[in-house]
Scaffold this active site. Structure first.
Site, PDB file in Angstrom:
ATOM      1  N   LYS A   3       0.841  -1.203   0.000  1.00  0.00           N
ATOM      2  CA  LYS A   3       0.000   0.000   0.000  1.00  0.00           C
ATOM      3  C   LYS A   3       0.873   1.249   0.000  1.00  0.00           C
ATOM      4  O   LYS A   3       2.086   1.169   0.260  1.00  0.00           O
ATOM      5  CB  LYS A   3      -0.935  -0.015   1.209  1.00  0.00           C
ATOM      6  CG  LYS A   3      -0.215  -0.014   2.541  1.00  0.00           C
ATOM      7  CD  LYS A   3      -1.172  -0.404   3.645  1.00  0.00           C
ATOM      8  CE  LYS A   3      -0.483  -0.320   4.985  1.00  0.00           C
ATOM      9  NZ  LYS A   3      -1.071  -1.205   5.977  1.00  0.00           N
ATOM     10  N   TYR A 221      16.846  29.413   9.327  1.00  0.00           N
ATOM     11  CA  TYR A 221      15.634  30.153   9.714  1.00  0.00           C
ATOM     12  C   TYR A 221      15.439  30.120  11.221  1.00  0.00           C
ATOM     13  O   TYR A 221      15.602  29.084  11.864  1.00  0.00           O
ATOM     14  CB  TYR A 221      14.409  29.519   9.058  1.00  0.00           C
ATOM     15  CG  TYR A 221      14.280  29.795   7.584  1.00  0.00           C
ATOM     16  CD1 TYR A 221      14.153  31.091   7.095  1.00  0.00           C
ATOM     17  CD2 TYR A 221      14.260  28.743   6.677  1.00  0.00           C
ATOM     18  CE1 TYR A 221      14.012  31.332   5.733  1.00  0.00           C
ATOM     19  CE2 TYR A 221      14.114  28.969   5.318  1.00  0.00           C
ATOM     20  CZ  TYR A 221      13.991  30.263   4.854  1.00  0.00           C
ATOM     21  OH  TYR A 221      13.847  30.496   3.521  1.00  0.00           O
TER      22      TYR A 221
HETATM   23  C1  LIG Z   1      -0.383  -2.147   6.479  1.00  0.00           C
HETATM   24  C2  LIG Z   1      -1.018  -3.425   6.867  1.00  0.00           C
HETATM   25  C3  LIG Z   1      -0.247  -4.531   7.179  1.00  0.00           C
HETATM   26  C4  LIG Z   1       1.256  -4.483   7.235  1.00  0.00           C
HETATM   27  O1  LIG Z   1       1.676  -3.784   8.376  1.00  0.00           O
HETATM   28  P1  LIG Z   1       3.244  -3.723   8.705  1.00  0.00           P
HETATM   29  O2  LIG Z   1       3.294  -3.207  10.085  1.00  0.00           O
HETATM   30  O3  LIG Z   1       3.844  -2.768   7.723  1.00  0.00           O
HETATM   31  O4  LIG Z   1       3.752  -5.084   8.526  1.00  0.00           O
HETATM   32  C5  LIG Z   1      -0.892  -5.715   7.458  1.00  0.00           C
HETATM   33  N1  LIG Z   1      -2.244  -5.795   7.444  1.00  0.00           N
HETATM   34  C6  LIG Z   1      -3.014  -4.741   7.167  1.00  0.00           C
HETATM   35  C7  LIG Z   1      -4.487  -4.888   7.174  1.00  0.00           C
HETATM   36  C8  LIG Z   1      -2.438  -3.525   6.879  1.00  0.00           C
HETATM   37  O5  LIG Z   1      -3.208  -2.473   6.611  1.00  0.00           O
END
Ligand SMILES: *Cc1c(COP(=O)(O)O)cnc(C)c1O
Length: 324
Positions: A3, A221
């Protein structure tokens, strides 16, 4: 889990390295379609499911699998006209209290799903809140067992932390994300020592200017940094417009010419200023690593009060990417 554009790495770039997987999980329909266009014919799971009936047309056309976490989604699937049944991950809220059916309502949801002609295989799924933390997964495992009692079907529970540290939760599918990219699920770099995981991303730049500042002079800054003695400052071509966090405080680690030093002064839009005291040989053109192979992203994230996930996902589109 790919994702957020493969956690900021770029879906198309990450794909060749990950194509030995049994399946991909992501959020956006657009990214799911992109994965199909890259040639992936296996399972793709939409981790939040879908939001409107027209999404189901895309699910059908591209043979996607989807999470179903609420009755609204169930209803949309019941009403949908599909060319073939959709495989579903039926999500239980076992304690995270974001998405999913409560353990008490899970069986009814599963029976409703099973009765829906538009639904094919049903995988039982939940997500952990504390697999990387002291609270652990015991309470959620117990809630899951309670809700899923007597229901047949493959199970999917483990995120990266549970994949690494809670083998009892592995069952049929694991859903690792962050560890695919070589960062720590807990945000502590040393937590993945000995696992063999390597950072997939290095954010690097170079020094484009230097300054010698006298005692009492300030840098950047807001004049937030004051030199306590005469010192050399390196100006690095990377700023918050590249995704380097503006909140990074003085002392945030950075590697200049292989030497660990620290940022001083405020992060600007396009520049960072660093202390060259331990790197007298550094000058214009010297390589700077902001995070990656030599500097765990978790160390930078910790200095900024966040986790590696956020930094990876925030790398800006303008940053040129080179495969190495
Ligand atoms: C993002 C996600 C994962 C993976 O999580 P990590 O901590 O990056 O391993 C697993 N299951 C779901 C439903 C997620 O949204």
């Amino acid at each position: 889990m790919v994702k957020a554009n493969a956690y900021g790495h770029g879906l198309a770039r990450a794909f060749p390295g990950l194509r030995a997987t049994d399946g991909f999980g992501l959020l956006d329909l657009e990214e799911a379609v992109k994965l199909r266009e890259l040639g992936w014919a296996g399972p793709i799971l939409l981790l939040e499911g879908f939001f409107r009936p027209t999404d189901i047309d895309v699910i059908d056309r591209y043979s996607l699998a989807t999470v179903v976490h609420c009755d609204e989604q169930m209803r949309m699937l019941e009403m949908a006209r599909l060319s073939k049944p959709v495989n579903v991950h039926l999500k239980m809220n076992s304690g995270m209290n974001r998405l999913g059916y409560s353990p008490e309502k899970y069986r009814a949801a599963w029976e409703r799903a099973r009765a829906c002609p538009g639904i094919g295989q049903i995988t039982l799924m939940t997500h952990f809140s504390d697999a990387d933390a002291p609270r652990g997964i015991a309470e959620q495992m117990a809630a899951f067992e309670r809700g899923a009692q007597g229901i047949a079907g493959t199970r999917s529970l483990a995120n990266s932390a549970a994949t690494l540290w809670h083998p009892i939760s592995h069952f049929d599918w694991v859903r690792p994300g962050i560890i695919l990219y070589g960062a720590s699920p807990s945000g502590v770099a040393t937590a993945i020592d000995g696992t063999g995981l390597q950072p997939a991303m290095t954010l690097a730049s170079e020094i484009i200017g230097t300054q010698t500042v006298a005692e009492g002079q300030t840098v950047g800054y807001g004049s937030t940094f004051t030199a306590r003695k005469t010192m050399r400052i390196g100006v690095v071509a990377c700023g918050y417009a590249d995704g380097y966090p503006r909140v990074a405080p003085e002392g945030t680690p950075v590697i200049v010419d292989g030497v660990r030093t620290r940022i001083v002064g405020r992060v600007s839009m396009d520049m960072i200023t660093v202390d060259l005291t331990p790197v007298p040989q550094a000058g214009i053109g010297t390589r700077v690593e902001l995070w990656g192979a030599k500097l765990p992203i978790d160390d930078v994230a910790a200095a900024c009060g966040t986790i590696g996930y956020e930094l990876m996902c925030a790398v800006a589109p303008r940053v040129p990417v080179r495969a190495e």
